[in-house]
Design a protein around this motif. Structure first.
Motif, mmCIF file in Angstrom:
data_model
loop_
_atom_site.group_PDB
_atom_site.id
_atom_site.type_symbol
_atom_site.label_atom_id
_atom_site.label_comp_id
_atom_site.label_asym_id
_atom_site.label_seq_id
_atom_site.Cartn_x
_atom_site.Cartn_y
_atom_site.Cartn_z
ATOM 1 N N THR A 285 -11.910 0.866 -20.254
ATOM 2 C CA THR A 285 -12.655 -0.380 -19.780
ATOM 3 C C THR A 285 -11.687 -1.663 -19.878
ATOM 4 N N VAL A 286 -10.902 -1.909 -21.243
ATOM 5 C CA VAL A 286 -10.157 -2.965 -21.353
ATOM 6 C C VAL A 286 -8.973 -2.751 -20.231
ATOM 7 N N ALA A 287 -8.442 -1.608 -20.272
ATOM 8 C CA ALA A 287 -7.098 -1.448 -19.421
ATOM 9 C C ALA A 287 -7.573 -1.689 -17.787
ATOM 10 N N ILE A 288 -8.783 -1.388 -17.414
ATOM 11 C CA ILE A 288 -9.155 -1.873 -16.188
ATOM 12 C C ILE A 288 -9.535 -3.340 -15.811
ATOM 13 N N MET A 289 -10.423 -3.750 -16.877
ATOM 14 C CA MET A 289 -10.941 -5.157 -16.571
ATOM 15 C C MET A 289 -9.803 -6.299 -16.874
ATOM 16 N N ILE A 290 -8.669 -6.105 -17.899
ATOM 17 C CA ILE A 290 -7.742 -7.127 -18.056
ATOM 18 C C ILE A 290 -6.870 -7.296 -16.792
ATOM 19 N N PRO A 291 -6.337 -6.363 -16.460
ATOM 20 C CA PRO A 291 -5.566 -6.540 -15.273
ATOM 21 C C PRO A 291 -6.325 -7.115 -14.072
ATOM 22 N N PHE A 292 -7.644 -6.550 -13.949
ATOM 23 C CA PHE A 292 -8.424 -7.118 -12.954
ATOM 24 C C PHE A 292 -8.629 -8.696 -12.956
ATOM 25 N N PHE A 293 -8.955 -9.112 -14.091
ATOM 26 C CA PHE A 293 -9.239 -10.196 -14.659
ATOM 27 C C PHE A 293 -8.126 -11.108 -14.259
ATOM 28 N N GLN A 294 -6.895 -10.727 -14.734
ATOM 29 C CA GLN A 294 -5.770 -11.426 -14.652
ATOM 30 C C GLN A 294 -5.402 -11.939 -13.210
#
Length: 514
Positions: A285-294
């Protein structure tokens, strides 16, 4: 615990060792892989604001730009072909990251860096000599493949080489090189735009070969990480390398943990299927959401199109490039702030402070543009107003540069166990590139249709991502990379996804003091 999410990882294992000159040097060399990404981020926005470049490859945009002053300032650069030039690189990087994952795991991190540098060099040569749009975009695709390989391997390499207590600082050298690459590109664009005869753009594009050569040659001299050596069956070499990079012979405990992680890794024949297991739900989840949010901070939009954006709000061609250089300087300086504080204050503090700063700045910039341009897109703005706008954007850039910029690469690279680390990093890179591609491709059309509301659009997303960090991201500072599962186990939300009798490596969990 803040929001039920905070866990201080500093109470986990603290392996013996220090920050050696050897590690510092190898990490700096490896981090130069960020130069190619940063140079491209900066150079593409600059050349697309050069009239000779537009006249040769995108004549319809050139005609629209040079039309009378009544042309809507929001829409004068709206061209899907022009944005395809910029965004094609990121689509290529997305696809390449999956192949790079296999190469990084099977052949080692340094080989993946070498491959990325060579391919990027070829793309720079093709772009510098481009005769038509097809050749231009073909070169961009090669550049994208190079970026995909470098962004896949460099953050993992840095996280594996660094001692836990210095991992944040050393990993952020990758983001520092990205910002330096952006700054160099902005300076190059500022200089080449003055070349008479319309030869500035090929010089700008061809000079991408220099950062490509740096990482290509540098990777030849880099050692491989102990994690990668063990994973590929070179146990003695791994032990010797671990002693060398830690500056001590007392590495038995860390070495044993690396071997255990590697043995677990070798049991996994299909890491792409394994990463979907329930016990890895937090990391995935973090590996997907952090670059998405970035990408939804809006930062890459400013870096891609800073010169175009400043021309849109009334700056002249040279002034817009000069403003982009100022932003590049701020970006570099603020990244140093992050490097100095990340292992002291932690990831969460920088994320939340930077996000708040960006949120406020997006609201101010959107409001300032709304006041002058409204919905018509037509206005003459005074010099003082334009300078104030640049200053607010610089404050925004600083917030990004000490938070979501470097942390967007650091956190995903340090949270995965060895058996799925390459796959996890590939997901991070691919998500990053997918949304970079999407935002780059859509930005000019969004600016045309949403007008000043585009900045409010990004502000809403920054508000949402701050909530994600507050409630769902535990603190990972000072936690040994092979001991990271403890952080997720202790988290009030993510702990429910991990069995009580094991951590993510299948080992009995440690019981740190809290």
């Amino acid at each position: 615990m803040a929001g039920g999410a905070h866990f201080d990882g500093g109470t986990t294992k603290d392996y013996p060792g220090k920050l050696t000159g050897f590690v510092l040097l190898t990490c700096i060399v490896a981090a130069t892989g960020g130069l190619i990404f940063g140079y491209d981020l900066g150079i593409s926005g600059g050349v697309t604001s050069m009239n000779p470049f537009l006249k040769k490859f995108f004549p319809s945009v050139y005609r629209k730009e040079t039309a009378d002053t009544s042309t809507n300032q929001y829409c004068k650069f709206d061209s899907q072909l022009l944005t395809a030039f910029t965004s094609s690189l990121y689509l290529a990087a997305l696809v390449a990251s999956f192949f790079a994952s296999y190469v990084t795991r099977k052949a080692g991190r340094k080989f993946s860096m070498l491959a990325g540098g060579i391919i990027f060099f070829a793309g720079a040569a093709l772009n510098g000599g481009a005769k038509d749009v097809g050749m231009l975009i073909a070169g961009r695709i090669l550049l994208g493949i190079g970026v995909g390989f470098a962004n896949q391997s460099v953050p993992v390499y840095l996280s594996e080489m660094a001692p836990a207590r210095y991992r944040g600082m050393l990993n952020m050298s990758f983001q520092l090189m990205i910002t330096i690459g952006i700054l160099i590109a902005n300076l190059v664009n500022f200089g080449t735009n003055k070349i008479v005869g319309g030869w500035g753009w090929p010089v700008s594009l061809a000079l991408a070969a220099i950062p490509a050569a740096i990482i290509t040659v540098g990777s030849l001299f880099l050692p491989d990480t102990p994690n990668s050596l063990i994973d590929r069956g070179h146990d003695d070499a791994a032990l010797n390398m671990l002693r060398r990079i830690r500056g001590t012979n007392d590495v038995e405990e860390e070495y044993k943990d690396l071997v255990v992680a590697s043995n677990e890794s070798k049991k996994i024949k299909h890491p792409w299927a394994n990463i979907l297991k329930r016990k890895y739900r937090a990391q995935l989840t973090v590996a997907i959401m952090i670059p998405f949010f970035q990408q939804l901070t809006g930062m890459n939009v400013i870096m891609f199109y800073a010169p175009v954006l400043f021309k849109t709000v009334g700056f002249g061609a040279n002034a817009s490039l000069y403003s982009a250089v100022i932003i590049g300087v701020v970006n570099v300086i603020a990244t140093f702030v992050s490097i100095a504080t990340v292992d002291r204050f932690g990831r969460r503090t920088l994320f939340l402070e930077g996000g708040t700063q960006m949120f406020i700045c997006q609201l101010i910039v959107g409001t300032m543009i709304a006041i002058k341009f409204g919905t018509t897109g037509e206005a003459d703005i005074p010099k003082w107003y334009a300078i104030l706008l640049v200053l607010i954007i610089c404050v925004y850039v600083a917030g990004f540069a000490w938070s979501w910029g470097p942390l967007g690469w650091l956190v995903p690279s340090e949270i995965f166990p060895l058996e799925i680390r390459s796959a996890g990093q590939a997901i991070t890179v691919s998500v990053n590139m997918f949304f970079t591609f999407g935002i780059a491709q859509a930005f000019l059309a969004m600016l045309c249709h949403l007008k000043f509301g585009l900045f409010y659009f990004f502000a809403v997303w920054v508000f949402i991502m701050n909530g994600f960090i507050y409630y769902l991201l535990p603190e990972t500072k000072n936690v040994p990379i092979e001991d990271m599962a403890i952080v997720w186990k202790k988290h009030s939300f993510w702990g429910r996804f991990i069995d009580d009798d094991q951590d993510n490596n299948g080992k009995p969990p440690h019981t740190p003091e809290v």
